[in-house]
Design a protein around this motif. Structure first.
Motif, short mmCIF file in Angstrom:
data_model
loop_
_atom_site.label_atom_id
_atom_site.label_comp_id
_atom_site.label_asym_id
_atom_site.label_seq_id
_atom_site.Cartn_x
_atom_site.Cartn_y
_atom_site.Cartn_z
N MET A 1 0.82 -1.07 -0.01
CA MET A 1 -0.09 0.05 -0.09
C MET A 1 0.97 1.17 -0.08
O MET A 1 0.31 2.71 0.23
N GLU A 2 2.11 1.15 -0.16
CA GLU A 2 2.86 2.09 -0.10
C GLU A 2 2.41 3.41 -1.14
O GLU A 2 2.12 3.28 -2.16
N PRO A 3 2.21 4.67 -0.64
CA PRO A 3 1.50 5.58 -1.32
C PRO A 3 2.12 6.07 -2.73
O PRO A 3 1.60 6.24 -3.51
N TYR B 1 -5.66 -0.07 -3.23
CA TYR B 1 -5.77 -1.41 -3.25
C TYR B 1 -6.51 -2.01 -2.15
O TYR B 1 -6.51 -1.10 -1.02
N PRO B 2 -7.17 -3.11 -1.90
CA PRO B 2 -7.80 -3.61 -0.59
C PRO B 2 -7.03 -3.73 0.27
O PRO B 2 -5.52 -3.91 -0.01
N LEU B 3 -7.19 -4.11 1.56
CA LEU B 3 -6.45 -4.46 2.62
C LEU B 3 -6.26 -5.85 2.45
O LEU B 3 -6.96 -6.84 2.05
N ASP B 4 -4.81 -6.38 2.84
CA ASP B 4 -4.66 -7.69 2.85
C ASP B 4 -4.88 -8.41 4.38
O ASP B 4 -4.22 -8.28 5.27
N GLU B 5 -5.93 -8.87 4.52
CA GLU B 5 -6.62 -9.42 5.67
C GLU B 5 -5.65 -10.45 6.27
O GLU B 5 -5.45 -10.74 7.55
N LEU C 1 -2.45 1.30 7.28
CA LEU C 1 -2.84 1.28 5.90
C LEU C 1 -4.02 1.93 5.47
O LEU C 1 -4.15 2.21 4.42
N LEU C 2 -5.08 1.86 6.35
CA LEU C 2 -6.15 2.83 5.93
C LEU C 2 -5.87 4.38 5.80
O LEU C 2 -6.47 4.79 4.70
#
Length: 334
Positions: free
Chosen positions: A43-45, A286-290, A271-272
């Protein structure tokens, strides 16, 4: 086709990889291999992933987007959470759009993790591994100095001290965007429309600090402001800084590492925040990696670092462009 310099880099790369594998085996690390194709990228911006559609041709699965990973970090931390012990990996990673003298969208990364350790331990492992690589380097161009990596111990300097000695600006006295912007522009650094602390900091850092790092010996830049913690934990006893480290040689960033964050709730919150930032920058969200988030809460206290091996090879070989250490650089198709 590849020129003589590139062919010599092939032998240099072979020696580099062999030296690293020899070092990590001697330290009890296990070499692992994780997938290049993943359901959720990092998730790096400021990093965009390559998207690859999955189109099932059997009755297993459904069409969806997959991604070439920008780092094996999420998968390797899942292994740490399951008790893998010290692990390392040499692999290809992919970052869309990154083409320059020191960037190729496909490049080789060394990533390793040591459980029950912190950023001090991971710095020691890094400098010893690169010293072994320097002692084993072959086939350099005129002006190459592989012994540079053997100058142990490497310098350690905090971000605050590095900024202070290069610019006279004290980050502790400038805790927010407006105050840092005033101090930065007072010494002649243009910040344009930047207003946040992080944005102003990077104008100051890139123009005045980074070029001077790692000239006498490799330099570990440590303890970043808490707002730049990324996946690292905050420093116990001083929550204004994070236990994050980057390695520099002759003004070039080579590695990024952390005392790893093991608080799943805090990791989710970060991450949010990065999701929101990506949206504000008009980048894919991208979605979060749960599965990764679940693993974070089970990880032992750990430290890890990612090292760009093509840049290491550039320095070992004494060349100035990443294209000189790649047989088929991206310039051929962009």
């Amino acid at each position: 086709m590849p020129n003589p310099v590139r062919w010599r880099s092939v032998a240099g790369r072979q020696a580099l990889h062999a030296a690293l594998r020899r070092f990590f085996a001697s330290q009890g690390y296990l070499e692992v291999e994780t997938p290049l194709l993943v359901p959720v990228p990092g998730m790096e911006p400021h990093i965009n992933a390559f998207e690859a559609p999955f189109i099932p041709e059997t009755d297993v699965g459904k069409p969806r987007s997959l991604y070439l990973h920008s780092s094996p970090e999420y998968a390797m931390k899942r292994l740490l959470a399951d008790g893998a012990g010290p692990i390392f990996q040499l692999c290809k990673v992919f970052r869309n759009g990154e083409v320059s003298r020191t960037h190729n969208p496909e490049f080789t990364m060394l990533e390793f993790y040591r459980p029950n350790a912190d950023y001090h331990a991971i710095m020691r492992d890094t400098e010893e591994a690169l010293a072994e690589a320097g002692r084993s380097a072959t086939g350099g161009e005129p002006g190459a100095d592989p012994a540079f990596f053997t100058r142990l111990p490497y310098e350690r300097v905090t971000v605050r001290d590095a900024v202070l000695r290069a610019t006279g600006v004290d980050l502790r006295a400038c805790p927010d965007g407006p105050s840092l912007k005033r101090a930065t522009e007072a010494i002649g650094v243009r910040t344009w429309d930047a207003t946040s602390f992080d944005d102003v900091f990077f104008h100051l850092f890139l123009q005045k600090v980074e070029p001077g790092l790692g000239h006498e010996r490799p330099t570990f830049l440590i303890e970043y402001p808490a707002s730049m913690a990324s996946l690292s934990r905050l420093k116990p006893g001083d929550s204004t800084v994070a236990e994050r480290v980057e390695l520099y040689v002759k003004g070039l960033e080579l590695a990024n590492g952390f005392s790893e964050l093991t608080d799943a709730a805090e990791q989710r919150a970060r991450l949010l925040e990065e999701q929101a930032l990506r949206k504000s920058l008009n980048r894919p969200v991208y979605p979060l990696d749960e599965r990764f988030l679940e693993a974070v809460g089970r990880m032992p206290p750990s430290a890890g670092i990612a090292v760009g091996l093509d840049r290491i090879l550039m320095l070992l070989m004494g060349v100035s462009s990443i294209t000189d250490v790649l047989l088929f650089p991206a310039h051929e198709f962009v």
